[in-house]
Design a protein around this motif. Sequence first.
Motif, PDB file in Angstrom:
ATOM      1  N   PHE A 223      69.920  75.433 -13.757  1.00 43.20           N
ATOM      2  CA  PHE A 223      68.997  75.995 -14.748  1.00 43.20           C
ATOM      3  C   PHE A 223      68.418  77.332 -14.271  1.00 43.20           C
ATOM      4  O   PHE A 223      68.164  78.219 -15.089  1.00 43.20           O
ATOM      5  CB  PHE A 223      67.883  74.986 -15.060  1.00 43.20           C
ATOM      6  CG  PHE A 223      68.171  74.124 -16.261  1.00 43.20           C
ATOM      7  CD1 PHE A 223      67.435  74.268 -17.423  1.00 43.20           C
ATOM      8  CD2 PHE A 223      69.195  73.189 -16.237  1.00 43.20           C
ATOM      9  CE1 PHE A 223      67.693  73.486 -18.531  1.00 43.20           C
ATOM     10  CE2 PHE A 223      69.468  72.395 -17.332  1.00 43.20           C
ATOM     11  CZ  PHE A 223      68.723  72.539 -18.488  1.00 43.20           C
ATOM     12  N   ARG A 224      68.208  77.469 -12.955  1.00 42.36           N
ATOM     13  CA  ARG A 224      67.729  78.767 -12.446  1.00 42.36           C
ATOM     14  C   ARG A 224      68.780  79.851 -12.691  1.00 42.36           C
ATOM     15  O   ARG A 224      68.443  80.977 -13.085  1.00 42.36           O
ATOM     16  CB  ARG A 224      67.413  78.663 -10.951  1.00 42.36           C
ATOM     17  CG  ARG A 224      66.069  78.030 -10.645  1.00 42.36           C
ATOM     18  CD  ARG A 224      65.588  78.373  -9.240  1.00 42.36           C
ATOM     19  NE  ARG A 224      66.501  77.874  -8.205  1.00 42.36           N
ATOM     20  CZ  ARG A 224      66.406  76.679  -7.646  1.00 42.36           C
ATOM     21  NH1 ARG A 224      65.458  75.838  -8.038  1.00 42.36           N
ATOM     22  NH2 ARG A 224      67.248  76.310  -6.699  1.00 42.36           N
ATOM     23  N   ARG A 225      70.025  79.525 -12.473  1.00 41.52           N
ATOM     24  CA  ARG A 225      71.101  80.494 -12.698  1.00 41.52           C
ATOM     25  C   ARG A 225      71.242  80.832 -14.177  1.00 41.52           C
ATOM     26  O   ARG A 225      71.522  81.980 -14.532  1.00 41.52           O
ATOM     27  CB  ARG A 225      72.419  79.942 -12.147  1.00 41.52           C
ATOM     28  CG  ARG A 225      72.451  79.887 -10.624  1.00 41.52           C
ATOM     29  CD  ARG A 225      73.721  79.233 -10.112  1.00 41.52           C
ATOM     30  NE  ARG A 225      73.747  79.225  -8.644  1.00 41.52           N
ATOM     31  CZ  ARG A 225      74.636  78.560  -7.925  1.00 41.52           C
ATOM     32  NH1 ARG A 225      75.580  77.834  -8.531  1.00 41.52           N
ATOM     33  NH2 ARG A 225      74.605  78.598  -6.604  1.00 41.52           N
ATOM     34  N   ILE A 226      71.039  79.841 -15.021  1.00 40.05           N
ATOM     35  CA  ILE A 226      71.065  80.091 -16.464  1.00 40.05           C
ATOM     36  C   ILE A 226      69.979  81.085 -16.854  1.00 40.05           C
ATOM     37  O   ILE A 226      70.210  82.027 -17.626  1.00 40.05           O
ATOM     38  CB  ILE A 226      70.900  78.756 -17.233  1.00 40.05           C
ATOM     39  CG1 ILE A 226      72.206  77.949 -17.161  1.00 40.05           C
ATOM     40  CG2 ILE A 226      70.495  78.999 -18.683  1.00 40.05           C
ATOM     41  CD1 ILE A 226      72.088  76.548 -17.720  1.00 40.05           C
ATOM     42  N   ALA A 227      68.769  80.884 -16.304  1.00 37.70           N
ATOM     43  CA  ALA A 227      67.659  81.804 -16.605  1.00 37.70           C
ATOM     44  C   ALA A 227      67.941  83.202 -16.069  1.00 37.70           C
ATOM     45  O   ALA A 227      67.667  84.212 -16.746  1.00 37.70           O
ATOM     46  CB  ALA A 227      66.363  81.250 -16.017  1.00 37.70           C
ATOM     47  N   GLU A 228      68.501  83.283 -14.854  1.00 35.37           N
ATOM     48  CA  GLU A 228      68.812  84.580 -14.251  1.00 35.37           C
ATOM     49  C   GLU A 228      69.847  85.354 -15.053  1.00 35.37           C
ATOM     50  O   GLU A 228      69.822  86.590 -15.090  1.00 35.37           O
ATOM     51  CB  GLU A 228      69.304  84.382 -12.818  1.00 35.37           C
ATOM     52  CG  GLU A 228      68.222  83.920 -11.844  1.00 35.37           C
ATOM     53  CD  GLU A 228      68.796  83.426 -10.524  1.00 35.37           C
ATOM     54  OE1 GLU A 228      70.046  83.429 -10.388  1.00 35.37           O
ATOM     55  OE2 GLU A 228      68.010  83.020  -9.640  1.00 35.37           O
ATOM     56  N   LEU A 231      70.634  83.517 -20.297  1.00 30.93           N
ATOM     57  CA  LEU A 231      71.202  82.621 -21.298  1.00 30.93           C
ATOM     58  C   LEU A 231      70.109  81.793 -21.965  1.00 30.93           C
ATOM     59  O   LEU A 231      69.033  81.605 -21.408  1.00 30.93           O
ATOM     60  CB  LEU A 231      72.228  81.691 -20.641  1.00 30.93           C
ATOM     61  CG  LEU A 231      73.384  82.368 -19.899  1.00 30.93           C
ATOM     62  CD1 LEU A 231      74.277  81.321 -19.251  1.00 30.93           C
ATOM     63  CD2 LEU A 231      74.191  83.254 -20.835  1.00 30.93           C
ATOM     64  N   THR A 232      70.396  81.321 -23.144  1.00 32.57           N
ATOM     65  CA  THR A 232      69.450  80.508 -23.909  1.00 32.57           C
ATOM     66  C   THR A 232      69.943  79.068 -23.981  1.00 32.57           C
ATOM     67  O   THR A 232      71.117  78.821 -24.264  1.00 32.57           O
ATOM     68  CB  THR A 232      69.294  81.060 -25.342  1.00 32.57           C
ATOM     69  OG1 THR A 232      68.823  82.410 -25.273  1.00 32.57           O
ATOM     70  CG2 THR A 232      68.309  80.221 -26.141  1.00 32.57           C
ATOM     71  N   VAL A 245      73.366  73.035 -25.095  1.00 31.12           N
ATOM     72  CA  VAL A 245      74.325  74.116 -24.896  1.00 31.12           C
ATOM     73  C   VAL A 245      73.588  75.314 -24.319  1.00 31.12           C
ATOM     74  O   VAL A 245      72.372  75.462 -24.492  1.00 31.12           O
ATOM     75  CB  VAL A 245      75.024  74.523 -26.218  1.00 31.12           C
ATOM     76  CG1 VAL A 245      75.834  73.361 -26.778  1.00 31.12           C
ATOM     77  CG2 VAL A 245      74.010  75.043 -27.239  1.00 31.12           C
ATOM     78  N   ALA A 246      74.330  76.167 -23.608  1.00 33.43           N
ATOM     79  CA  ALA A 246      73.819  77.455 -23.141  1.00 33.43           C
ATOM     80  C   ALA A 246      74.623  78.538 -23.845  1.00 33.43           C
ATOM     81  O   ALA A 246      75.864  78.489 -23.858  1.00 33.43           O
ATOM     82  CB  ALA A 246      73.958  77.580 -21.628  1.00 33.43           C
TER      83      ALA A 246
END
Length: 282
Positions: A223-228, A231-232, A245-246
């Motif tokens: 989730f940290r990588r998704i935020a970096e 992505l939503t 989904v991202a």
Amino acid sequence: MTNVYAELRPRAFAIAYRMLGSASEAEDIVQEAFLRMHQTPEIASPRAYVATLVTRLCIDQLRSARVRRERYVGEWLPEPVLTDPSPADQVETADSLSLAFLVLLESLSPQQRAAFLLREVFDYPYDEVAEIVGTDVDSTRHLVAKARHHVKERRPRYHASRQQRQELAERFTAAAARGDLGALEALLAEDVALHADGGGRVHALGRPVNGRLKVARIILVGFRRIAERGLTIRLTEVNGQPGLVAVDADDRLVMVMGMDIADDGRILALHSIVNPDKLPAT
């Protein structure tokens, strides 16, 4: 022909997808079946013809697919479908569509898988199943019994209501997004399993990870990588079960994650698909 296609296509696709675990391959099989039906005069029962042809085409496809999957990079998971949360015209139960159930079906032979699905999920009588898979009734009963015994103990069952499952998905996403390890662990079953499929195209786990703490830590890193990456995350329904989904800035899918919920209301398994070849269009 148009009316026949509209009437028979949903069941044909439902059979093909559960047989193959791939929406794109299921679509190809269904198209091929209807093309052959269109070219075949005087079909007594279009329903029986399509079910038979779709099943037999899928059995052939599975036999060749097994060789390809042995060479697959990392863990192979089914191609997910984003499903309508309303029951709509689905007759089949949602648990027969779940990613966990489709993975379990991979352990059956193609003929066992066909007989089991037609009898146990789609409720075809044994004589029709026998005709479709090309065996006698006694052999068909044996195929179904053997598959049922193999599946019974490990088949996922979902007793929580749709609202309870949705609330659990919301709590999971919120805890992961804020980096709350304790809250996330509390939502996971003790023997939770995390599965991921990158297909060698995208970095992913090479093998399943088990255990509440290990899985929770990997989820927080993810989730940290998704935020970096900007992505939503969106909650949705994946294969009839809660999921998320991202998506990127152009609304393209980057990840689909399905959740399987244990009887005690905790998450028993997570299936994350990041292989771009398997991600459905949004």
